[in-house]
Design a protein around this motif. Structure first.
Motif, PDB file in Angstrom:
ATOM      1  N   LEU A 268      67.766  22.291  14.378  1.00 46.08           N
ATOM      2  CA  LEU A 268      68.571  22.987  15.392  1.00 46.08           C
ATOM      3  C   LEU A 268      69.563  22.007  16.012  1.00 46.08           C
ATOM      4  CD1 LEU A 268      65.657  24.916  17.137  1.00 46.08           C
ATOM      5  CD2 LEU A 268      67.279  25.859  15.508  1.00 46.08           C
ATOM      6  N   PRO A 269      70.519  21.515  15.218  1.00 43.67           N
ATOM      7  CA  PRO A 269      71.411  20.457  15.725  1.00 43.67           C
ATOM      8  C   PRO A 269      72.332  20.904  16.858  1.00 43.67           C
ATOM      9  CG  PRO A 269      72.160  21.258  13.588  1.00 43.67           C
ATOM     10  CD  PRO A 269      70.806  21.854  13.816  1.00 43.67           C
ATOM     11  N   GLU A 270      72.577  22.201  16.964  1.00 43.82           N
ATOM     12  CA  GLU A 270      73.440  22.676  18.046  1.00 43.82           C
ATOM     13  C   GLU A 270      72.670  22.852  19.357  1.00 43.82           C
ATOM     14  OE1 GLU A 270      76.707  22.902  17.627  1.00 43.82           O
ATOM     15  OE2 GLU A 270      76.257  22.093  15.634  1.00 43.82           O
ATOM     16  N   LEU A 271      71.346  22.783  19.279  1.00 45.89           N
ATOM     17  CA  LEU A 271      70.515  23.042  20.459  1.00 45.89           C
ATOM     18  C   LEU A 271      69.775  21.812  20.943  1.00 45.89           C
ATOM     19  CD1 LEU A 271      69.167  25.087  22.430  1.00 45.89           C
ATOM     20  CD2 LEU A 271      67.408  25.445  20.674  1.00 45.89           C
ATOM     21  N   ILE A 272      69.305  20.967  20.016  1.00 46.00           N
ATOM     22  CA  ILE A 272      68.348  19.911  20.360  1.00 46.00           C
ATOM     23  C   ILE A 272      68.880  18.537  20.003  1.00 46.00           C
ATOM     24  CG2 ILE A 272      66.080  18.959  19.708  1.00 46.00           C
ATOM     25  CD1 ILE A 272      65.078  21.838  19.486  1.00 46.00           C
ATOM     26  N   VAL A 273      68.564  17.562  20.847  1.00 47.84           N
ATOM     27  CA  VAL A 273      68.845  16.158  20.569  1.00 47.84           C
ATOM     28  C   VAL A 273      67.582  15.370  20.894  1.00 47.84           C
ATOM     29  CG1 VAL A 273      69.793  15.743  22.881  1.00 47.84           C
ATOM     30  CG2 VAL A 273      70.439  14.245  20.996  1.00 47.84           C
ATOM     31  N   HIS A 274      67.293  14.344  20.100  1.00 44.50           N
ATOM     32  CA  HIS A 274      66.063  13.590  20.338  1.00 44.50           C
ATOM     33  C   HIS A 274      66.311  12.229  20.965  1.00 44.50           C
ATOM     34  CE1 HIS A 274      66.937  11.137  16.765  1.00 44.50           C
ATOM     35  NE2 HIS A 274      66.000  10.312  17.199  1.00 44.50           N
ATOM     36  N   ARG A 275      67.578  11.854  21.117  1.00 44.98           N
ATOM     37  CA  ARG A 275      67.910  10.566  21.712  1.00 44.98           C
ATOM     38  C   ARG A 275      68.370  10.748  23.151  1.00 44.98           C
ATOM     39  NH1 ARG A 275      71.974   8.565  17.206  1.00 44.98           N
ATOM     40  NH2 ARG A 275      72.195  10.832  17.050  1.00 44.98           N
ATOM     41  N   MET A 276      68.126   9.716  23.966  1.00 46.44           N
ATOM     42  CA  MET A 276      68.348   9.828  25.404  1.00 46.44           C
ATOM     43  C   MET A 276      69.806   9.651  25.812  1.00 46.44           C
ATOM     44  SD  MET A 276      66.311   7.785  28.447  1.00 46.44           S
ATOM     45  CE  MET A 276      64.717   8.334  27.841  1.00 46.44           C
ATOM     46  N   ALA A 277      70.636   9.112  24.941  1.00 49.04           N
ATOM     47  CA  ALA A 277      72.017   8.795  25.307  1.00 49.04           C
ATOM     48  C   ALA A 277      72.715  10.003  25.928  1.00 49.04           C
ATOM     49  CB  ALA A 277      72.784   8.323  24.087  1.00 49.04           C
ATOM     50  N   LYS A 278      73.240   9.839  27.135  1.00 48.07           N
ATOM     51  CA  LYS A 278      73.829  10.964  27.855  1.00 48.07           C
ATOM     52  C   LYS A 278      75.029  11.558  27.133  1.00 48.07           C
ATOM     53  CE  LYS A 278      72.182   9.857  32.485  1.00 48.07           C
ATOM     54  NZ  LYS A 278      72.546   9.630  33.904  1.00 48.07           N
ATOM     55  N   ALA A 279      75.728  10.732  26.370  1.00 43.26           N
ATOM     56  CA  ALA A 279      76.905  11.237  25.666  1.00 43.26           C
ATOM     57  C   ALA A 279      76.538  12.288  24.626  1.00 43.26           C
ATOM     58  CB  ALA A 279      77.642  10.080  24.994  1.00 43.26           C
ATOM     59  N   LEU A 280      75.289  12.286  24.178  1.00 42.15           N
ATOM     60  CA  LEU A 280      74.850  13.223  23.154  1.00 42.15           C
ATOM     61  C   LEU A 280      74.303  14.514  23.736  1.00 42.15           C
ATOM     62  CD1 LEU A 280      72.852  10.712  20.903  1.00 42.15           C
ATOM     63  CD2 LEU A 280      75.200  11.525  20.545  1.00 42.15           C
ATOM     64  N   ARG A 281      74.119  14.585  25.043  1.00 35.96           N
ATOM     65  CA  ARG A 281      73.281  15.628  25.615  1.00 35.96           C
ATOM     66  C   ARG A 281      73.992  16.839  26.206  1.00 35.96           C
ATOM     67  NH1 ARG A 281      69.059  12.250  29.139  1.00 35.96           N
ATOM     68  NH2 ARG A 281      68.513  14.352  29.816  1.00 35.96           N
ATOM     69  N   PRO A 282      75.295  16.808  26.514  1.00 37.14           N
ATOM     70  CA  PRO A 282      75.910  17.995  27.122  1.00 37.14           C
ATOM     71  C   PRO A 282      75.696  19.253  26.290  1.00 37.14           C
ATOM     72  CG  PRO A 282      77.397  16.137  27.306  1.00 37.14           C
ATOM     73  CD  PRO A 282      76.260  15.690  26.414  1.00 37.14           C
ATOM     74  N   GLY A 283      75.162  20.288  26.951  1.00 36.78           N
ATOM     75  CA  GLY A 283      74.964  21.566  26.293  1.00 36.78           C
ATOM     76  C   GLY A 283      73.754  21.630  25.387  1.00 36.78           C
ATOM     77  N   LYS A 284      72.960  20.557  25.330  1.00 42.04           N
ATOM     78  CA  LYS A 284      71.807  20.515  24.441  1.00 42.04           C
ATOM     79  C   LYS A 284      70.525  20.191  25.222  1.00 42.04           C
ATOM     80  CE  LYS A 284      74.435  19.119  20.344  1.00 42.04           C
ATOM     81  NZ  LYS A 284      74.511  18.198  19.186  1.00 42.04           N
ATOM     82  N   VAL A 285      69.411  20.368  24.565  1.00 40.53           N
ATOM     83  CA  VAL A 285      68.106  20.066  25.157  1.00 40.53           C
ATOM     84  C   VAL A 285      67.610  18.750  24.578  1.00 40.53           C
ATOM     85  CG1 VAL A 285      65.713  20.809  25.406  1.00 40.53           C
ATOM     86  CG2 VAL A 285      67.564  22.502  25.473  1.00 40.53           C
ATOM     87  N   PHE A 286      67.405  17.789  25.439  1.00 45.33           N
ATOM     88  CA  PHE A 286      66.833  16.515  25.035  1.00 45.33           C
ATOM     89  C   PHE A 286      65.316  16.677  24.970  1.00 45.33           C
ATOM     90  CE2 PHE A 286      65.344  12.253  26.878  1.00 45.33           C
ATOM     91  CZ  PHE A 286      65.148  11.698  25.618  1.00 45.33           C
ATOM     92  N   VAL A 287      64.755  16.507  23.779  1.00 49.14           N
ATOM     93  CA  VAL A 287      63.298  16.552  23.607  1.00 49.14           C
ATOM     94  C   VAL A 287      62.780  15.129  23.797  1.00 49.14           C
ATOM     95  CG1 VAL A 287      61.381  17.112  22.072  1.00 49.14           C
ATOM     96  CG2 VAL A 287      63.434  18.542  22.065  1.00 49.14           C
TER      97      VAL A 287
END
Length: 306
Positions: free
Chosen positions: A201-220
């Motif tokens: 689910l690349p449009e929904l989820i990110v597993h890394r903490m970097a804030k630049a990656l997180r807008p609009g997504k769920v950080f697991v």
């Protein structure tokens, strides 16, 4: 004069009961203490035999917040503590909230309760796994619920049961009861799960903490499974603008979530929920619900408690 209250035979000084801690709602310290007394049964069950870390906010969420693992100065001698050696202090100990008296003494300090995924006497041997779902704006708890439903199904494929609660802040926590396994193995599995979720689910989820990656997504966030990390306990109040609670929720509520405010629960909401639904996190305290971490097998061995 500070009133003295007798709780289970213990004399406890409860101070500043009229002090407003949550100005937005007028929620006072006395109401904080009343809340913790009301939820004492399920809260004590979930923090049972676990070293507790306190996030203190004695002047409310807008005042100074400080995180403490060591027993606070003035801790009564009847409060149980347990050794929790740390690299910087091999003699370190932490409070174990073992009874109602200790709970009310702790609540008088105005605290959030945070615990590790292991119990006293068995450090770094986890009996639960936690996934912290943190939405990056403009994502909200709605997106967290979508991620939670995928993770629930994926965990079920590995024979694991997941239970959901609000974080009491913006996101959600998923908790999974396990047969005891080394924290580093639980952490590795949780990280692999988060990575797989991002691939699927690349449009929904990110597993890394970097804030630049997180807008609009769920950080697991899988990191809270590390032995040194802690997670907000079920039913703890949070140091937010309002007296929000980290509240267990049903999967039907997760499936029905359609708005950012859908899963916000305040202190006054919890007693009616408990009366109606019981403790939705109760399975976490039932050894029969624990399952082996994939690849660890069952019975005695590397993951079993002595």
């Amino acid at each position: 004069m500070t009133p003295i209250t007798l709780v289970e035979g213990r004399r406890i000084a409860l101070s500043n009961l009229d002090k407003v801690l949550y100005p937005e709602t007028g929620f006072t310290k006395g109401e904080v203490l009343h809340y913790y007394a009301t939820v004492a049964g399920p809260l004590l069950a979930h923090i049972h035999d676990r070293p507790v870390s306190f996030l203190r906010y004695p002047d409310g969420p807008d005042g100074q917040l400080f995180f403490t693992k060591n027993p606070p100065p003035g801790t009564p001698d009847w409060v149980r503590t347990t050794p929790v050696p740390r690299s910087e202090d091999l003699s370190a100990a932490q409070v174990v909230v073992a009874d109602l008296a200790t709970l009310m003494w702790s609540a008088n300090l105005v605290v959030e309760f945070h615990t590790p995924q292991w119990t006293a006497g068995h450090p770094a041997l986890a009996d639960r796994m936690v996934l912290d779902l943190d939405p990056g704006p403009p994502a909200t708890v709605v997106e967290c619920c979508a991620a939670a439903l995928w993770l629930r199904q994926r965990l079920a494929a590995d024979g694991l049961h997941a239970y959901a609660k609000t974080s009491g802040s913006k996101g959600m926590h998923l908790a999974v009861p396990l047969e005891p396994a080394p924290s580093e193995r639980v952490s590795a599995y949780a990280k692999q799960l988060a990575q797989e979720a991002e691939r699927e689910l690349p449009e929904l989820i990110v597993h890394r903490m970097a804030k630049a990656l997180r807008p609009g997504k769920v950080f697991v966030d899988h990191s809270q499974n590390a032995a040194a990390k802690t997670t907000a306990a079920p039913y703890t109040l949070r140091a937010r603008a309002r007296p929000t609670v980290s509240a267990p929720v049903s999967w039907a509520e997760v499936e029905a979530c359609r708005s950012a405010s859908a899963l916000v629960f305040l202190a006054d909401d919890i007693a009616p929920r408990l009366a109606r639904d019981g403790d939705l996190f109760a399975p976490l305290t039932d050894p029969e619900r624990a399952r082996p971490l994939p690849g660890t097998g069952t019975g005695a061995g590397a993951g079993a408690r002595p």
